[in-house]
Scaffold this motif. Structure first.
Motif, PDB file in Angstrom:
ATOM      1  N   ARG A 131       0.814  -1.221   0.000  1.00 38.29           N
ATOM      2  CA  ARG A 131       0.000   0.000   0.000  1.00 38.29           C
ATOM      3  C   ARG A 131       0.846   1.268   0.000  1.00 38.29           C
ATOM      4  NH1 ARG A 131      -4.391   0.056  -1.770  1.00 38.29           N
ATOM      5  NH2 ARG A 131      -5.062   1.767  -0.472  1.00 38.29           N
ATOM      6  N   THR A 132       2.178   1.151  -0.197  1.00 41.56           N
ATOM      7  CA  THR A 132       3.046   2.338  -0.190  1.00 41.56           C
ATOM      8  C   THR A 132       3.668   2.544  -1.570  1.00 41.56           C
ATOM      9  OG1 THR A 132       4.905   1.005   0.588  1.00 41.56           O
ATOM     10  CG2 THR A 132       3.624   2.165   2.259  1.00 41.56           C
ATOM     11  N   CYS A 133       3.934   3.793  -1.895  1.00 38.18           N
ATOM     12  CA  CYS A 133       4.522   4.172  -3.182  1.00 38.18           C
ATOM     13  C   CYS A 133       5.972   3.691  -3.246  1.00 38.18           C
ATOM     14  CB  CYS A 133       4.457   5.691  -3.356  1.00 38.18           C
ATOM     15  SG  CYS A 133       5.209   6.280  -4.894  1.00 38.18           S
ATOM     16  N   LYS A 134       6.312   3.056  -4.336  1.00 33.42           N
ATOM     17  CA  LYS A 134       7.644   2.482  -4.496  1.00 33.42           C
ATOM     18  C   LYS A 134       8.533   3.304  -5.426  1.00 33.42           C
ATOM     19  CE  LYS A 134       5.447  -1.868  -3.549  1.00 33.42           C
ATOM     20  NZ  LYS A 134       4.236  -1.209  -3.083  1.00 33.42           N
ATOM     21  N   TRP A 135       8.263   4.599  -5.536  1.00 30.79           N
ATOM     22  CA  TRP A 135       9.060   5.486  -6.390  1.00 30.79           C
ATOM     23  C   TRP A 135      10.407   5.750  -5.705  1.00 30.79           C
ATOM     24  CZ3 TRP A 135       8.082   7.164 -11.236  1.00 30.79           C
ATOM     25  CH2 TRP A 135       8.919   8.173 -11.747  1.00 30.79           C
ATOM     26  N   PRO A 136      11.533   5.388  -6.361  1.00 23.29           N
ATOM     27  CA  PRO A 136      12.846   5.616  -5.748  1.00 23.29           C
ATOM     28  C   PRO A 136      13.240   7.085  -5.818  1.00 23.29           C
ATOM     29  CG  PRO A 136      13.086   4.636  -7.912  1.00 23.29           C
ATOM     30  CD  PRO A 136      11.614   4.713  -7.648  1.00 23.29           C
ATOM     31  N   ILE A 137      13.865   7.571  -4.766  1.00 24.53           N
ATOM     32  CA  ILE A 137      14.294   8.969  -4.707  1.00 24.53           C
ATOM     33  C   ILE A 137      15.760   8.997  -4.305  1.00 24.53           C
ATOM     34  CG2 ILE A 137      13.956  11.213  -3.590  1.00 24.53           C
ATOM     35  CD1 ILE A 137      11.010  10.367  -3.186  1.00 24.53           C
ATOM     36  N   GLY A 138      16.585   9.617  -5.141  1.00 23.37           N
ATOM     37  CA  GLY A 138      18.003   9.761  -4.839  1.00 23.37           C
ATOM     38  C   GLY A 138      18.860   8.692  -5.493  1.00 23.37           C
ATOM     39  N   ASP A 139      20.122   8.682  -5.112  1.00 24.13           N
ATOM     40  CA  ASP A 139      21.100   7.744  -5.646  1.00 24.13           C
ATOM     41  C   ASP A 139      21.152   6.504  -4.763  1.00 24.13           C
ATOM     42  OD1 ASP A 139      23.279   6.398  -6.658  1.00 24.13           O
ATOM     43  OD2 ASP A 139      24.701   8.044  -6.405  1.00 24.13           O
ATOM     44  N   PRO A 157       1.844   0.745  -8.564  1.00 21.18           N
ATOM     45  CA  PRO A 157       2.787   0.669  -7.445  1.00 21.18           C
ATOM     46  C   PRO A 157       3.198   2.052  -6.945  1.00 21.18           C
ATOM     47  CG  PRO A 157       3.919   0.190  -9.489  1.00 21.18           C
ATOM     48  CD  PRO A 157       2.473   0.356  -9.824  1.00 21.18           C
ATOM     49  N   TYR A 158       2.659   3.121  -7.570  1.00 20.20           N
ATOM     50  CA  TYR A 158       3.052   4.484  -7.246  1.00 20.20           C
ATOM     51  C   TYR A 158       1.866   5.294  -6.739  1.00 20.20           C
ATOM     52  CZ  TYR A 158       6.850   3.044 -10.331  1.00 20.20           C
ATOM     53  OH  TYR A 158       7.870   2.365 -10.915  1.00 20.20           O
ATOM     54  N   CYS A 159       2.174   6.362  -6.004  1.00 19.37           N
ATOM     55  CA  CYS A 159       1.147   7.309  -5.583  1.00 19.37           C
ATOM     56  C   CYS A 159       0.631   8.050  -6.816  1.00 19.37           C
ATOM     57  CB  CYS A 159       1.709   8.286  -4.548  1.00 19.37           C
ATOM     58  SG  CYS A 159       3.037   9.341  -5.176  1.00 19.37           S
ATOM     59  N   THR A 160      -0.398   8.855  -6.663  1.00 24.10           N
ATOM     60  CA  THR A 160      -1.008   9.543  -7.802  1.00 24.10           C
ATOM     61  C   THR A 160       0.005  10.421  -8.534  1.00 24.10           C
ATOM     62  OG1 THR A 160      -3.086   9.575  -6.575  1.00 24.10           O
ATOM     63  CG2 THR A 160      -2.936  11.014  -8.496  1.00 24.10           C
ATOM     64  N   TYR A 161       0.821  11.162  -7.789  1.00 25.08           N
ATOM     65  CA  TYR A 161       1.809  12.059  -8.393  1.00 25.08           C
ATOM     66  C   TYR A 161       2.834  11.262  -9.207  1.00 25.08           C
ATOM     67  CZ  TYR A 161       5.744  15.248  -8.838  1.00 25.08           C
ATOM     68  OH  TYR A 161       6.766  15.991  -9.336  1.00 25.08           O
ATOM     69  N   HIS A 162       3.421  10.235  -8.617  1.00 18.87           N
ATOM     70  CA  HIS A 162       4.454   9.479  -9.321  1.00 18.87           C
ATOM     71  C   HIS A 162       3.879   8.614 -10.438  1.00 18.87           C
ATOM     72  CE1 HIS A 162       6.980  10.333  -5.612  1.00 18.87           C
ATOM     73  NE2 HIS A 162       7.610  10.891  -6.628  1.00 18.87           N
ATOM     74  N   ALA A 163       2.616   8.205 -10.324  1.00 17.35           N
ATOM     75  CA  ALA A 163       1.971   7.468 -11.413  1.00 17.35           C
ATOM     76  C   ALA A 163       1.848   8.351 -12.650  1.00 17.35           C
ATOM     77  CB  ALA A 163       0.606   6.960 -10.979  1.00 17.35           C
TER      78      ALA A 163
END
Length: 178
Positions: A131-139, A157-163
């Motif tokens: 149930r959590t967004c799996k968008w990677p952030i950073g290196d 697998p992503y929140c609305t913004y990252h989708a």
């Protein structure tokens, strides 16, 4: 077919005049175009002038047209344009022509002001759930690497913004590629 001295001299003369291998084969008689090309390579004959004059004098140099993209960045041309010699293939012959090249530098990036970026929950890989967004952030090689972790809907697998970033309509991708 034997290459006599007279035929070789005629081949060299016709090659220097800019005739094609097919035309030379027709004038020599009894040889194929490929035989002419093979003999030219074995004789290490230099590149030849095109029939009817040089290519750079006959046609103006191509200039890249700068199209205005509806993207968020724009490159500004430098104050000076330089001329470069570029090799290009024309059939089996490599031609050199001078092309005017505009130098580009300094890219200005303008970001849209109406974008709301969600605050990331900064979850580690082991803290992610379905149930959590799996968008990677950073290196991934740095200590501050994390995942978004915001609440997601069932379809992604992503929140609305990252989708919206990950799944762009085909028409938008084609516009951005131009």
């Amino acid at each position: 077919m034997n290459w006599t001295d007279e035929r070789v001299e005629k081949l060299k003369r016709l090659w220097a005049e800019g005739l094609s291998a097919s035309q030379i084969a027709a004038q020599l008689g009894g040889v194929s175009r490929n035989a002419v090309i093979g003999k030219v390579h074995r004789l290490n004959l230099p590149g030849r002038a095109k029939a009817g004059g040089s290519s750079s004098a006959a046609r103006p140099a191509k200039r890249a047209t700068q199209t205005q993209r509806p993207t968020t960045f724009q490159a500004r041309p430098a104050a000076n344009a330089t001329t470069r010699t570029v090799a290009r293939a024309s059939g089996a012959t490599l031609l050199k022509e001078e092309v005017e090249v505009d130098a580009f530098h300094e890219v200005e990036v303008s970001r849209p002001l109406n974008v709301v970026v969600p605050i990331s929950r900064r979850l580690a890989l082991t803290e992610l759930t379905e149930r959590t967004c799996k968008w990677p952030i950073g290196d991934p090689m740095k200590d501050d690497f994390h995942f978004c972790g915001c609440e997601i809907n069932d379809a992604s697998p992503y929140c609305t913004y990252h989708a919206k970033l990950a799944y762009q309509p085909v028409s938008d991708r084609r516009k951005a590629a131009r």
